[in-house]
Design an enzyme around this catalytic site. Structure first.
Site, mmCIF file in Angstrom:
data_model
loop_
_atom_site.group_PDB
_atom_site.id
_atom_site.type_symbol
_atom_site.label_atom_id
_atom_site.label_comp_id
_atom_site.label_asym_id
_atom_site.label_seq_id
_atom_site.Cartn_x
_atom_site.Cartn_y
_atom_site.Cartn_z
ATOM 1 N N MET A 101 0.851 -1.189 0.000
ATOM 2 C CA MET A 101 0.000 0.000 0.000
ATOM 3 C C MET A 101 0.882 1.232 0.000
ATOM 4 S SD MET A 101 -1.781 0.135 3.738
ATOM 5 C CE MET A 101 -0.900 0.037 5.288
ATOM 6 N N ARG A 125 -3.246 -2.620 11.110
ATOM 7 C CA ARG A 125 -3.019 -2.174 12.485
ATOM 8 C C ARG A 125 -3.084 -3.338 13.466
ATOM 9 N NH1 ARG A 125 -6.142 3.735 12.045
ATOM 10 N NH2 ARG A 125 -4.308 4.785 11.146
ATOM 11 N N TYR A 146 4.737 3.221 12.106
ATOM 12 C CA TYR A 146 3.955 3.060 10.881
ATOM 13 C C TYR A 146 2.540 2.549 11.140
ATOM 14 C CZ TYR A 146 5.960 -1.804 10.498
ATOM 15 O OH TYR A 146 6.370 -3.098 10.687
ATOM 16 N N GLU A 147 1.724 2.636 10.079
ATOM 17 C CA GLU A 147 0.272 2.376 10.140
ATOM 18 C C GLU A 147 -0.418 3.299 11.135
ATOM 19 O OE1 GLU A 147 -0.724 0.803 7.783
ATOM 20 O OE2 GLU A 147 1.141 -0.183 7.247
ATOM 21 N N GLY A 148 0.076 4.501 11.254
ATOM 22 C CA GLY A 148 -0.466 5.461 12.209
ATOM 23 C C GLY A 148 0.326 5.380 13.493
#
Length: 584
Positions: free
Chosen positions: A161, A294, A440-442
């Protein structure tokens, strides 16, 4: 040192802690009973122990490299991925319609965690593909599904992604990548993306990128973002990888850790792509993949922590130093009180984080089964709003799981003493590899803001429902574990009051100022609850009860300090002028 995937821990948690029996009682997952699940976990453990773990050091010592525009992966990674692919481990939860196993996310979560513990750098690859599979299942056209999903599910093609751009960072709405309609059902994608995990490799037939970009005239911000599927090689008439697309890897990032995982800067120069979902629906579609990721990233943290713990435990059992303070001791450093404290902390924290992650996965499975109307029997009795439960637990799983992995890996270095600072032992690799998972991923700060923001928009109902459940169990557990149960009950009541305080704050910045300690407190209490569940299920003063006692007596009290911090508001932070941060 050898590695052993903690299958018994997964099975115990699934059987006694998180209610996996509810999942296997649904029509959707009725074949995934205890016997089949145990067999799958055992087989996955064999892959991790015998194939993936031996590659762990290779990824660090022989990093992925870009040479003449070609990504070359670490020694043995191609063979390792082939074993993952041939075993069907990419597609554990994918739909059988496209060749997947169709198993519960709970099983996938356990498998992903043990793979992360064995070799995190390589395990990242199938995790990205799994997220893309789920996004395409939910949002892609039937034509795209027919071409791409069988290839992704089989592992022949890999997925990524592409969100982040240099000028945008976490502010995805500031991206500048563009998409132009070619008039034939395809789009020309132009732009540059950074931090693309496994942006390319030398072992899959194709790499398929999900790319966020903006169509001409689209509004600013996230509302104007669309999602496109952009493959490295364009599918030919037979659906096989054909001619090269107009994209390439600019460079690979030089990272603190995860050296075996190529993190790419990707350039798209009018590359051919296909719209996934409606125009302007990019963020909604990408969030399907991100929420999957997540949960997966939380498990990466837990997995890396497991690897660090096993290495530290093995070292503590072997290292002779000093005089044993206990009669009949082993003569190794595990006899010493502080080493025991560190090892017990590692073990207890991992159990708490693993239980939270598996509870999150159970809620996802139950929400899917409920949405299909396939919840029946035992799974339907008093079932909570599973979707809300899954949403609530996702930021907690991601943040606490990764924070735990970082903490445990750092303690692992400390257990090794001076040898932990020497790269040859491999202890430091876990600390370097796992550090990025909190980013990462927020970032974990974003996860915490999500918890006190979106996840409390229901007035705190989902959060309070889980607190009610913990409190009821603690009340019942007083009969057999009175002291531990009493401490958990008190903690849940304090957490309830803090949740009410958060909900009452109309100034969102006041919530955000205390969001990180609030999430830490919620996770700390959840961990104590799951440890209490383990002790009650054990029914004797065995190892799980002893570990529960350690956690509840020594680690649980941290929730008080976290909540005191969480409820301070934001006034003191903004009383500081920018100049006040300068060094005097």
């Amino acid at each position: 040192m050898s590695f052993r995937a903690p299958v018994q821990d997964y099975e115990y948690i699934m059987r006694h802690i998180v209610g996996y029996d509810k999942v296997s009682a649904t029509e959707r997952f009725e074949e995934a009973g205890e016997e089949l699940t145990s067999a799958i976990l055992t087989e996955a453990a064999r892959l991790c122990d015998e194939v993936l773990y031996p590659l762990q050091r290779n990824g660090d010592l022989d990093p992925a490299r870009l040479q003449d525009g070609v990504v070359h992966t670490s020694k043995g990674f191609a063979e390792g991925y082939k074993a993952v692919r041939e075993g069907g481990w990419v597609s554990v939860a994918a739909s059988p319609e496209f060749g997947g196993m169709g198993l519960p996310m709970t099983v996938t979560t356990a498998v992903n965690e043990m793979m992360s513990a064995a070799c995190l750098s390589l395990a990242l690859n199938p995790l990205m593909t799994q997220g893309q599979i789920e996004a395409l299942e939910h949002h892609a056209s039937e034509e795209i599904k027919a071409i791409y999903l069988p290839k992704l599910v089989s592992g022949a093609w890999c997925g990524t992604m592409n969100l982040t751009e240099a000028q945008a960072g976490s502010d995805v709405g500031a991206l500048s990548s563009k998409a132009e309609d070619n008039g034939d059902g395809t789009y020309a994608i132009t732009g540059q993306k950074i931090y693309i995990s496994w942006g390319d490799n030398d072992f899959s037939e194709n790499v398929c990128h999900l790319v966020l970009a903006r169509l001409p005239g689209a509004p600013a911000g996230t509302k104007g973002i669309s999602l496109f599927l952009v493959p490295k090689f364009l599918p030919d008439a037979a659906g096989e990888a054909g001619e090269a697309n107009s994209l390439h890897v600019v460079s690979l990032e030089h990272k603190l850790g995860l050296h075996g995982s190529p993190t790419a800067v990707m350039q798209y120069d009018g590359a051919t792509g296909w719209l996934v979902g409606p125009e302007g629906g990019g963020m909604a579609a990408m969030f399907t993949m991100m929420n999957n990721a997540r949960l997966g990233v939380g498990c990466q943290g837990i997995g890396a922590g497991e690897g660090a713990y096993q290495k530290a435990l093995a070292y503590a059992k072997e290292r002779k130093q000093g005089r044993s303070p206990v009669a009949g001791g082993t003569g190794t450093i595990i006899d010493h009180a502080d080493v025991r404290r560190m090892l017990a902390t590692m073990r207890a924290e991992l159990f708490a984080a693993r239980s939270i992650a598996l509870a999150n996965a159970v809620a996802i499975d139950m929400s899917h089964a409920a949405a299909e109307g396939t919840v029946g029997g035992a799974g339907a009795e008093g079932a909570p709003d599973w979707a809300a439960r899954a949403a609530l637990l996702t930021p907690i799983t991601k943040a606490f799981g990764t924070d735990t992995g970082i903490k445990v890996a750092e303690i692992g270095v400390q257990v090794h003493g001076g040898m932990g600072f020497i790269e040859e032992t491999g202890a430091a690799q876990y600390a370097r590899d796992v550090r990025v998972t909190a980013i990462y991923e927020g970032t974990n700060g974003i996860q915490s803001m999500d918890l006190v923001g979106r996840k409390l928009m229901d007035g705190g109902e989902a959060a309070q429902t889980l607190i009610d459940e913990m409190q009821r169990f603690a009340e019942e557990a007083r009969a057999t574990r009175p002291r531990m149960a009493g401490l958990i009950w008190n903690a849940t009541e304090t957490l309830r009051e803090a949740t009410e305080w958060m909900v009452s704050q109309t100034n969102m910045n006041a919530r955000f100022a205390g969001s990180v300690p609030f999430l830490a407190a919620y996770a700390r209490v959840l961990g104590g609850y799951y440890h209490l569940c383990a002790a009650v299920a054990e029914g004797k003063d065995g190892p799980r009860t002893k570990m529960a006692r350690f956690y509840i007596n020594r680690l649980l009290p941290e929730y008080k300090a976290h909540l005191a911090h969480a409820m301070q508001g934001d006034a003191d932070l903004y009383a500081l002028e920018v100049e006040d941060f300068d060094v005097a």
